[in-house]
Scaffold this motif. Structure first.
Motif, PDB file in Angstrom:
ATOM      1  N   GLN A 237      15.372  58.395  15.272  1.00  0.00           N
ATOM      2  CA  GLN A 237      15.582  59.797  16.249  1.00  0.00           C
ATOM      3  C   GLN A 237      16.717  60.360  16.310  1.00  0.00           C
ATOM      4  OE1 GLN A 237      14.041  58.093  19.868  1.00  0.00           O
ATOM      5  NE2 GLN A 237      12.069  58.608  19.353  1.00  0.00           N
ATOM      6  N   GLY A 238      17.606  60.394  14.880  1.00  0.00           N
ATOM      7  CA  GLY A 238      18.807  61.211  14.707  1.00  0.00           C
ATOM      8  C   GLY A 238      19.938  60.609  15.457  1.00  0.00           C
ATOM      9  N   ARG A 239      19.799  59.314  16.047  1.00  0.00           N
ATOM     10  CA  ARG A 239      20.966  58.668  16.632  1.00  0.00           C
ATOM     11  C   ARG A 239      21.713  57.785  15.641  1.00  0.00           C
ATOM     12  NH1 ARG A 239      18.019  55.466  21.022  1.00  0.00           N
ATOM     13  NH2 ARG A 239      16.805  55.114  19.187  1.00  0.00           N
ATOM     14  N   SER A 240      22.891  57.547  15.596  1.00  0.00           N
ATOM     15  CA  SER A 240      23.601  56.919  14.994  1.00  0.00           C
ATOM     16  C   SER A 240      24.631  56.137  15.499  1.00  0.00           C
ATOM     17  CB  SER A 240      24.330  57.908  13.663  1.00  0.00           C
ATOM     18  OG  SER A 240      25.151  58.626  14.129  1.00  0.00           O
ATOM     19  N   MET A 241      25.414  55.205  14.795  1.00  0.00           N
ATOM     20  CA  MET A 241      26.851  54.449  15.428  1.00  0.00           C
ATOM     21  C   MET A 241      27.497  54.502  14.019  1.00  0.00           C
ATOM     22  SD  MET A 241      25.690  51.130  17.485  1.00  0.00           S
ATOM     23  CE  MET A 241      25.421  51.335  19.164  1.00  0.00           C
ATOM     24  N   LYS A 242      28.873  54.422  14.173  1.00  0.00           N
ATOM     25  CA  LYS A 242      30.135  53.991  13.236  1.00  0.00           C
ATOM     26  C   LYS A 242      30.818  52.733  13.919  1.00  0.00           C
ATOM     27  CE  LYS A 242      31.811  57.009  10.870  1.00  0.00           C
ATOM     28  NZ  LYS A 242      32.707  58.195  10.200  1.00  0.00           N
ATOM     29  N   ILE A 243      30.539  51.729  13.101  1.00  0.00           N
ATOM     30  CA  ILE A 243      31.361  50.539  13.523  1.00  0.00           C
ATOM     31  C   ILE A 243      32.495  50.342  12.710  1.00  0.00           C
ATOM     32  CG2 ILE A 243      30.878  47.889  13.934  1.00  0.00           C
ATOM     33  CD1 ILE A 243      27.800  48.520  13.992  1.00  0.00           C
TER      34      ILE A 243
ATOM     35  N   VAL B  33      33.223  51.004  18.433  1.00  0.00           N
ATOM     36  CA  VAL B  33      31.828  51.346  18.063  1.00  0.00           C
ATOM     37  C   VAL B  33      31.422  52.796  18.567  1.00  0.00           C
ATOM     38  CG1 VAL B  33      29.541  50.701  18.340  1.00  0.00           C
ATOM     39  CG2 VAL B  33      30.962  48.842  18.041  1.00  0.00           C
ATOM     40  N   THR B  34      31.430  53.583  17.706  1.00  0.00           N
ATOM     41  CA  THR B  34      31.089  54.935  18.195  1.00  0.00           C
ATOM     42  C   THR B  34      29.717  55.255  18.400  1.00  0.00           C
ATOM     43  OG1 THR B  34      33.213  55.556  17.166  1.00  0.00           O
ATOM     44  CG2 THR B  34      31.862  57.207  17.839  1.00  0.00           C
ATOM     45  N   TRP B  35      29.117  55.711  19.341  1.00  0.00           N
ATOM     46  CA  TRP B  35      27.644  56.232  19.614  1.00  0.00           C
ATOM     47  C   TRP B  35      27.638  57.776  19.414  1.00  0.00           C
ATOM     48  CZ3 TRP B  35      24.427  59.205  22.165  1.00  0.00           C
ATOM     49  CH2 TRP B  35      22.928  58.891  22.319  1.00  0.00           C
ATOM     50  N   ARG B  36      26.566  58.006  18.469  1.00  0.00           N
ATOM     51  CA  ARG B  36      26.255  59.565  18.644  1.00  0.00           C
ATOM     52  C   ARG B  36      24.753  59.728  18.649  1.00  0.00           C
ATOM     53  NH1 ARG B  36      28.936  62.792  13.908  1.00  0.00           N
ATOM     54  NH2 ARG B  36      27.915  64.635  14.925  1.00  0.00           N
ATOM     55  N   GLY B  37      24.528  60.994  19.479  1.00  0.00           N
ATOM     56  CA  GLY B  37      23.137  61.266  19.647  1.00  0.00           C
ATOM     57  C   GLY B  37      22.776  62.118  18.494  1.00  0.00           C
ATOM     58  N   PRO B  38      21.530  62.709  18.474  1.00  0.00           N
ATOM     59  CA  PRO B  38      20.998  63.546  17.421  1.00  0.00           C
ATOM     60  C   PRO B  38      22.055  64.837  17.340  1.00  0.00           C
ATOM     61  CG  PRO B  38      19.260  63.093  18.727  1.00  0.00           C
ATOM     62  CD  PRO B  38      20.422  62.521  19.514  1.00  0.00           C
ATOM     63  N   GLN B  39      22.344  65.288  16.000  1.00  0.00           N
ATOM     64  CA  GLN B  39      23.113  66.456  15.748  1.00  0.00           C
ATOM     65  C   GLN B  39      22.378  67.818  15.888  1.00  0.00           C
ATOM     66  OE1 GLN B  39      26.194  66.163  12.694  1.00  0.00           O
ATOM     67  NE2 GLN B  39      25.634  63.833  12.227  1.00  0.00           N
ATOM     68  N   ALA B  40      22.654  68.446  16.789  1.00  0.00           N
ATOM     69  CA  ALA B  40      22.112  69.788  17.307  1.00  0.00           C
ATOM     70  C   ALA B  40      21.881  70.753  15.952  1.00  0.00           C
ATOM     71  CB  ALA B  40      22.728  70.651  18.249  1.00  0.00           C
TER      72      ALA B  40
END
Length: 235
Positions: free
Chosen positions: A103-109, A116-123
């Motif tokens: 659903q467009g969500r991602s992490m960078k570990i 650990v960086t969490w990101r929601g969907p990119q607008a």
């Protein structure tokens, strides 16, 4: 000019970085397992271009199953994130992993520094998880690796010159680890197994989960990274 389609973004990725070095291809069983869990454009890359090294080893598109032990170690007993829902699709030469969550969500570990960086969907990419998560992670990772050591020396060029190119599922890592000493000069770099190294780092110290928070009323940009909590079991 018409807007870029997924096909256009895919073509750009192929033109810039294909074919990968150390190219391997998924088996029919692996394709069947992942089909429907990753976008068709990523599946197409796997089938047509395979897994392997991009841009002299700056970034590696990988079999998510190979990094499963790392994801399991990091997120064991975490109340919000289950390893089955996290797909590690690539990592850079320093072991920073890109993870898709759907659903467009991602992490960078980045276990080297415990982040650990969490990101929601990119607008800007509401209709395309391939572009917003996978293309963005792969293209950015392959294009740019600007990390420097504590003395301002660029890590990747130094490591490539002094330690030589990476083999599949190797990374450059600091020995001893930054989490142990608080130091990270390039002279401490070694070639290491990505899985063994990252599992060890995850077991050594649980990383901190961060999220991007945009001030109320602010426009554009991702916002400020704010620490939320440690990853893993909670008190």
């Amino acid at each position: 000019m018409s807007a870029y389609t997924d096909e256009d973004w895919y073509s750009d990725l192929v033109k810039e970085y294909a074919p990968p070095a150390f190219q391997t291809f998924p088996t029919e069983e692996q394709i069947a397992y992942w089909r429907g869990r990753v976008p068709e454009m990523l599946m197409r890359w796997w089938i047509e271009e395979g897994w392997g090294s991009l841009n002299s080893g700056k970034y590696w598109v990988c079999d998510p199953g190979q990094l499963r032990p790392v994801i399991e170690e990091i997120f064991a007993d975490d109340p919000d994130y289950h390893p089955d829902d996290l797909i590690p699709f690539g990592y850079n030469a320093l072991g920073v992993i890109n993870v898709a969550m759907g659903q467009g969500r991602s992490m960078k570990i980045d276990l080297g520094f415990g982040i650990v960086t969490w990101r929601g969907p990119q607008a800007e990419y509401p209709q395309s998880e391939f572009v917003g998560v996978y293309y963005s992670g792969i293209a950015t990772g392959a294009h740019r690796l600007e990390a420097k050591d504590e003395n301002g020396v660029e890590i990747f060029p130094w490591a490539l010159e002094h330690l030589g190119p990476l083999e599949p599922y190797q990374i450059y890592g600091f020995v001893p680890a930054y989490s142990v000493t608080g130091n990270y000069p390039v002279k401490n770099l070694q070639k290491l197994s990505v899985v063994e190294r990252l599992v060890t780092l995850a077991a050594l110290s649980r990383p901190t989960l961060y999220d991007y928070v945009r001030p109320e009323g602010a426009q554009g940009g991702f916002g400020t990274l704010v620490p939320l909590r440690k990853v893993g079991p909670q008190p």
